[in-house]
Design an enzyme around this catalytic site. Sequence first.
Site, PDB file in Angstrom:
ATOM      1  N   LEU A   1     -49.230  25.438   9.224  1.00  0.00           N
ATOM      2  CA  LEU A   1     -50.458  24.735   8.554  1.00  0.00           C
ATOM      3  C   LEU A   1     -50.702  23.762   9.889  1.00  0.00           C
ATOM      4  CD1 LEU A   1     -49.495  23.927   5.267  1.00  0.00           C
ATOM      5  CD2 LEU A   1     -50.675  25.741   6.140  1.00  0.00           C
TER       6      LEU A   1
ATOM      7  N   THR B   1     -42.026  24.594  19.054  1.00  0.00           N
ATOM      8  CA  THR B   1     -41.063  24.738  17.781  1.00  0.00           C
ATOM      9  C   THR B   1     -40.058  25.677  18.141  1.00  0.00           C
ATOM     10  OG1 THR B   1     -41.258  24.890  15.419  1.00  0.00           O
ATOM     11  CG2 THR B   1     -42.638  26.431  16.506  1.00  0.00           C
TER      12      THR B   1
ATOM     13  N   LYS C   1     -37.445  24.709  21.576  1.00  0.00           N
ATOM     14  CA  LYS C   1     -37.452  23.299  21.770  1.00  0.00           C
ATOM     15  C   LYS C   1     -36.506  22.617  22.904  1.00  0.00           C
ATOM     16  CE  LYS C   1     -38.833  21.868  17.135  1.00  0.00           C
ATOM     17  NZ  LYS C   1     -38.669  21.260  15.840  1.00  0.00           N
TER      18      LYS C   1
ATOM     19  N   ASN D   1     -40.708  18.631  21.146  1.00  0.00           N
ATOM     20  CA  ASN D   1     -41.763  19.300  20.334  1.00  0.00           C
ATOM     21  C   ASN D   1     -43.051  19.234  20.360  1.00  0.00           C
ATOM     22  OD1 ASN D   1     -42.077  16.822  19.065  1.00  0.00           O
ATOM     23  ND2 ASN D   1     -42.303  17.655  17.179  1.00  0.00           N
TER      24      ASN D   1
ATOM     25  N   ASP E   1     -40.536  14.799  16.001  1.00  0.00           N
ATOM     26  CA  ASP E   1     -40.043  15.057  14.874  1.00  0.00           C
ATOM     27  C   ASP E   1     -39.086  14.003  14.128  1.00  0.00           C
ATOM     28  OD1 ASP E   1     -40.645  17.770  14.661  1.00  0.00           O
ATOM     29  OD2 ASP E   1     -39.197  18.586  15.845  1.00  0.00           O
TER      30      ASP E   1
ATOM     31  N   GLY F   1     -27.241  21.798   9.613  1.00  0.00           N
ATOM     32  CA  GLY F   1     -27.936  22.537  10.663  1.00  0.00           C
ATOM     33  C   GLY F   1     -27.978  21.523  11.638  1.00  0.00           C
ATOM     34  N   ALA F   2     -27.725  22.214  12.886  1.00  0.00           N
ATOM     35  CA  ALA F   2     -27.657  21.407  14.116  1.00  0.00           C
ATOM     36  C   ALA F   2     -28.515  21.656  15.334  1.00  0.00           C
ATOM     37  CB  ALA F   2     -26.356  21.361  14.535  1.00  0.00           C
TER      38      ALA F   2
ATOM     39  N   ALA G   1     -34.580  21.049  15.214  1.00  0.00           N
ATOM     40  CA  ALA G   1     -34.762  19.911  14.039  1.00  0.00           C
ATOM     41  C   ALA G   1     -33.727  19.365  13.562  1.00  0.00           C
ATOM     42  CB  ALA G   1     -35.417  20.846  12.943  1.00  0.00           C
TER      43      ALA G   1
ATOM     44  N   VAL H   1     -36.225  19.560   5.168  1.00  0.00           N
ATOM     45  CA  VAL H   1     -37.406  19.810   6.473  1.00  0.00           C
ATOM     46  C   VAL H   1     -38.388  20.719   6.291  1.00  0.00           C
ATOM     47  CG1 VAL H   1     -37.195  20.266   8.710  1.00  0.00           C
ATOM     48  CG2 VAL H   1     -35.501  18.736   8.126  1.00  0.00           C
TER      49      VAL H   1
ATOM     50  N   GLY I   1     -40.627  18.563   2.672  1.00  0.00           N
ATOM     51  CA  GLY I   1     -40.581  18.704   4.114  1.00  0.00           C
ATOM     52  C   GLY I   1     -42.284  18.268   4.555  1.00  0.00           C
TER      53      GLY I   1
END
Length: 298
Positions: free
Chosen positions: A22, A73, A77, A98, A113, A137-138, A141, A231, A254
Amino acid sequence: MAKDTKDSYLVGLIGSGIGPSLSPALHEREAGRQGLRYLYRLIDIDTLGVPPEAVGDLVRAARDLGFDGLNITHPCKQLVIEHLDALAPQAEALGAVNTVVFEDGRAVGHNTDVTGFAASFARGLPDVPLERVVQLGAGGAGAAVAHAMLTLGAERVTVVDALGERAADLAGALNRHFGAGRAAAAAPDRLARVVGAADGIVHATPTGMAAHPGLPLAAELLHPRLWVAEVVYRPLETELLRTARATGCAALDGGGMAVFQAADAFRLFTGREPDAARMLADIEELAGDVASSVGKAV
């Protein structure tokens, strides 16, 4: 010519599987309201048939073609960094970029971010406890949102990732930046234990996206004392958020992060101040249109 005296901009997004993004609509709508000619192009490495390592060639091509800047993205990144001329302090601290701004022939990397997630969290979950936070998550993001959580005052962030070394590396970097003991890594088999003792969960993996449906953890690990911050914004209501709300958790989608990081990038590209409130209304409408079209297609 100074950025804020221009009235025409060409920007783009480099990444994998970015067709549903988007970002073009968010940027172009706000630019239109400000009377700017603004073209936002998608540069999808899957469509081009090139590997993530080609990001350097794509950045150089965009600069040569007269782009004003790029968003970057997954999965580029971190790979993009070696191809840039300079990094803003936030991007350097994170080891992830980003946003790339082209100025005077130089490519400068930024990370919006961190500020985007921090602004969204402060707006959407302003009074939740932050003593013990678990982050799933690492990746790129994940690094950004972990920095944001510690900046917002989280006492300790425990990072869980399927790749144990990646989680350990991120925890180590966070401790070096924020001070010893502020972050830790935990293996996935310890997830039940750390979530059971946590105040909240930040989810920063692709699970829940349209192309990666499902839950990032077992539903029974959620409990009403938790808050949950997502996110993923496509869809705005992921399975994790539906399950969390049904369990009684305070929950944050998110969409706010997507808007505030886009607003910060817009400011970097143009030198003009975006209206984040209008952009928040945009994403609600745009995400609703996407959900409606998917429903009709089914």
